[in-house]
Write an enzyme that holds these catalytic residues in place. Structure first.
Site, PDB file in Angstrom:
ATOM      1  N   ASN A  22       0.871  -1.180   0.000  1.00 52.42           N
ATOM      2  CA  ASN A  22       0.000   0.000   0.000  1.00 52.42           C
ATOM      3  C   ASN A  22       0.910   1.232   0.000  1.00 52.42           C
ATOM      4  O   ASN A  22       2.111   1.116   0.314  1.00 52.42           O
ATOM      5  CB  ASN A  22      -0.978  -0.036   1.186  1.00 52.42           C
ATOM      6  CG  ASN A  22      -0.292   0.164   2.519  1.00 52.42           C
ATOM      7  OD1 ASN A  22       0.461   1.124   2.720  1.00 52.42           O
ATOM      8  ND2 ASN A  22      -0.529  -0.737   3.469  1.00 52.42           N
ATOM      9  N   ARG A 139      -8.693  -3.840  -2.407  1.00 56.04           N
ATOM     10  CA  ARG A 139      -8.397  -5.155  -1.836  1.00 56.04           C
ATOM     11  C   ARG A 139      -9.562  -6.128  -2.063  1.00 56.04           C
ATOM     12  O   ARG A 139      -9.403  -7.195  -2.624  1.00 56.04           O
ATOM     13  CB  ARG A 139      -8.095  -5.034  -0.340  1.00 56.04           C
ATOM     14  CG  ARG A 139      -6.893  -4.151  -0.008  1.00 56.04           C
ATOM     15  CD  ARG A 139      -5.601  -4.751  -0.541  1.00 56.04           C
ATOM     16  NE  ARG A 139      -4.431  -3.978  -0.192  1.00 56.04           N
ATOM     17  CZ  ARG A 139      -3.749  -4.088   0.940  1.00 56.04           C
ATOM     18  NH1 ARG A 139      -4.144  -4.943   1.859  1.00 56.04           N
ATOM     19  NH2 ARG A 139      -2.684  -3.357   1.155  1.00 56.04           N
ATOM     20  N   HIS A 168      -8.452   0.440   2.351  1.00 53.13           N
ATOM     21  CA  HIS A 168      -9.443  -0.353   3.086  1.00 53.13           C
ATOM     22  C   HIS A 168     -10.548   0.600   3.548  1.00 53.13           C
ATOM     23  O   HIS A 168     -10.251   1.745   3.928  1.00 53.13           O
ATOM     24  CB  HIS A 168      -8.841  -0.996   4.351  1.00 53.13           C
ATOM     25  CG  HIS A 168      -8.095  -2.276   4.128  1.00 53.13           C
ATOM     26  ND1 HIS A 168      -6.918  -2.567   4.798  1.00 53.13           N
ATOM     27  CD2 HIS A 168      -8.366  -3.363   3.355  1.00 53.13           C
ATOM     28  CE1 HIS A 168      -6.493  -3.771   4.430  1.00 53.13           C
ATOM     29  NE2 HIS A 168      -7.346  -4.270   3.563  1.00 53.13           N
ATOM     30  N   ALA A 258       2.995   1.134   8.151  1.00 52.11           N
ATOM     31  CA  ALA A 258       2.494  -0.052   7.441  1.00 52.11           C
ATOM     32  C   ALA A 258       1.116   0.214   6.845  1.00 52.11           C
ATOM     33  O   ALA A 258       0.533  -0.661   6.204  1.00 52.11           O
ATOM     34  CB  ALA A 258       2.428  -1.242   8.394  1.00 52.11           C
ATOM     35  N   CYS A 264      -7.541  -0.938  12.665  1.00 47.32           N
ATOM     36  CA  CYS A 264      -6.944  -2.091  11.978  1.00 47.32           C
ATOM     37  C   CYS A 264      -6.350  -3.089  12.958  1.00 47.32           C
ATOM     38  O   CYS A 264      -6.214  -4.273  12.637  1.00 47.32           O
ATOM     39  CB  CYS A 264      -5.788  -1.666  11.081  1.00 47.32           C
ATOM     40  SG  CYS A 264      -6.122  -0.374   9.933  1.00 47.32           S
TER      41      CYS A 264
HETATM   42  N1  ARG Z   1       0.138  -3.420   5.802  1.00 51.55           N
HETATM   43  C1  ARG Z   1      -1.215  -3.843   5.922  1.00 51.55           C
HETATM   44  C2  ARG Z   1      -1.816  -4.021   4.533  1.00 51.55           C
HETATM   45  O1  ARG Z   1      -1.494  -3.235   3.672  1.00 51.55           O
HETATM   46  C3  ARG Z   1      -2.004  -2.876   6.731  1.00 51.55           C
HETATM   47  C4  ARG Z   1      -3.404  -3.316   6.999  1.00 51.55           C
HETATM   48  C5  ARG Z   1      -4.226  -2.285   7.693  1.00 51.55           C
HETATM   49  N2  ARG Z   1      -5.497  -2.809   8.032  1.00 51.55           N
HETATM   50  C6  ARG Z   1      -6.679  -2.186   7.883  1.00 51.55           C
HETATM   51  N3  ARG Z   1      -7.745  -2.808   8.315  1.00 51.55           N
HETATM   52  N4  ARG Z   1      -6.780  -1.027   7.284  1.00 51.55           N
HETATM   53  O2  ARG Z   1      -2.565  -4.919   4.275  1.00 51.55           O
END
Ligand code: ARG
Length: 280
Positions: A22, A139, A168, A258, A264
């Site tokens: 991401n 996603r 997300h 991240a 999250c």
């Molecule tokens: N590095 C993870 C990804 O890109 C972060 C996930 C964050 N989760 C969320 N529910 N927004 O998948």
């Protein structure tokens, strides 16, 4: 009032930015400070534990994003719908989480078909109406939205996500307990904005400005009247307080590297549909 919220968390002892899936992870390879991440996670856990019971899943080496338990799947009642991750880097989490939910006695039901789905990161229950908002495009696949409706017997509202930084749904959208919606409209396409506006009256929509959205203010954990988040500017804080919420900030910048924050790092295990009683 005693809260019976039940929240799944995963200690970030193997947390790292080891790959880029991401925009937030860009330029952050190897940059996460794990000790600091553990301290920030502990502080979040302490705050949440005042309002919920916390359950932990054991972290697994080689799965640096496993602390983001929102992406494990989606719970409704005793049913658990596991995620099917878009990126190979996270697919190893699927078995780890499914094993845990089976062990806990959940009815683990895979989504029919082969559509991709990233759990409570993209599927958020409304808190006032029996409906599930589902973000798709980055996603989760659009096909997962109708599949979820069939498996969970709930009305689902697809929302196209239009900005890669908000990949997300839980990075830009947060239904709140009193029937409000905290969200960043620019993260959605016009049809999604219209779908939201058709269902949530303007007086219940709390619009987040870009600066707060980029600080992951929408990635909030709402337990009762408390809203726990990384950071909220003064205007947003006042808007939330005027709507009847108490805002608790807890810094989570190691996890922002991240692409994640408070919400999250959590997964509600006690989801039930609200009885439709109209908004307050
Ligand atoms: N590095 C993870 C990804 O890109 C972060 C996930 C964050 N989760 C969320 N529910 N927004 O998948």
């Amino acid at each position: 009032m005693a809260s019976h919220a039940l929240v799944l968390m995963c200690p970030p002892v193997h947390f790292a930015v080891d790959y880029v899936i991401n925009p937030w992870m860009q330029g952050q390879l190897g940059q996460a400070d794990r000790r600091r991440a553990v301290a920030q996670w502990q502080a979040l856990r302490v705050v949440l534990a005042m309002h919920a019971d916390i359950v932990e899943i054991a972290p697994e080496p080689g799965l640096p994003d496993m602390p983001f338990t929102a992406n494990a799947g989606l719970v409704l009642g005793r049913t658990f719908v596991p995620s099917r991750f878009r990126h190979a880097e996270r697919r190893g989490e699927e078995a780890a989480f499914s094993r845990w939910f089976e062990h806990e006695g959940f009815d683990v039901r895979a989504l029919p078909g082969d559509s991709l789905f990233e759990g409570a990161g993209d599927a958020l229950f409304d808190r006032a109406e029996p409906r599930l908002w589902v973000g798709y495009g980055h996603r989760t696949d659009l096909a997962a939205v109708s599949a979820l409706a069939r498996v969970l017997h709930v009305e689902t509202i697809p929302l196209a996500l239009a900005d890669a930084r908000f990949y997300h749904l839980d990075t830009c959208f947060c239904p709140l307990s009193r029937g409000h919606l905290l969200y960043f409209p620019a993260a959605f396409d016009a049809a999604a904005r219209a779908a939201i506006e058709a269902r949530v009256p303007a007086s219940r929509r709390i619009v987040v400005e870009e600066a707060d959205a980029l600080a992951f203010a929408c990635n909030a954990v709402n337990l009762g009247n408390v809203v726990v988040l990384n950071r909220a500017g003064a205007t947003l804080r006042i808007a939330l307080e005027n709507a009847g919420y108490r805002v608790v900030e807890t810094p989570l910048d190691e996890f922002l590297k991240a692409g994640g924050s408070a919400k999250c790092l959590t997964l509600r295990l006690d989801e039930v549909l609200p009885v439709s009683a109209g908004r307050l």
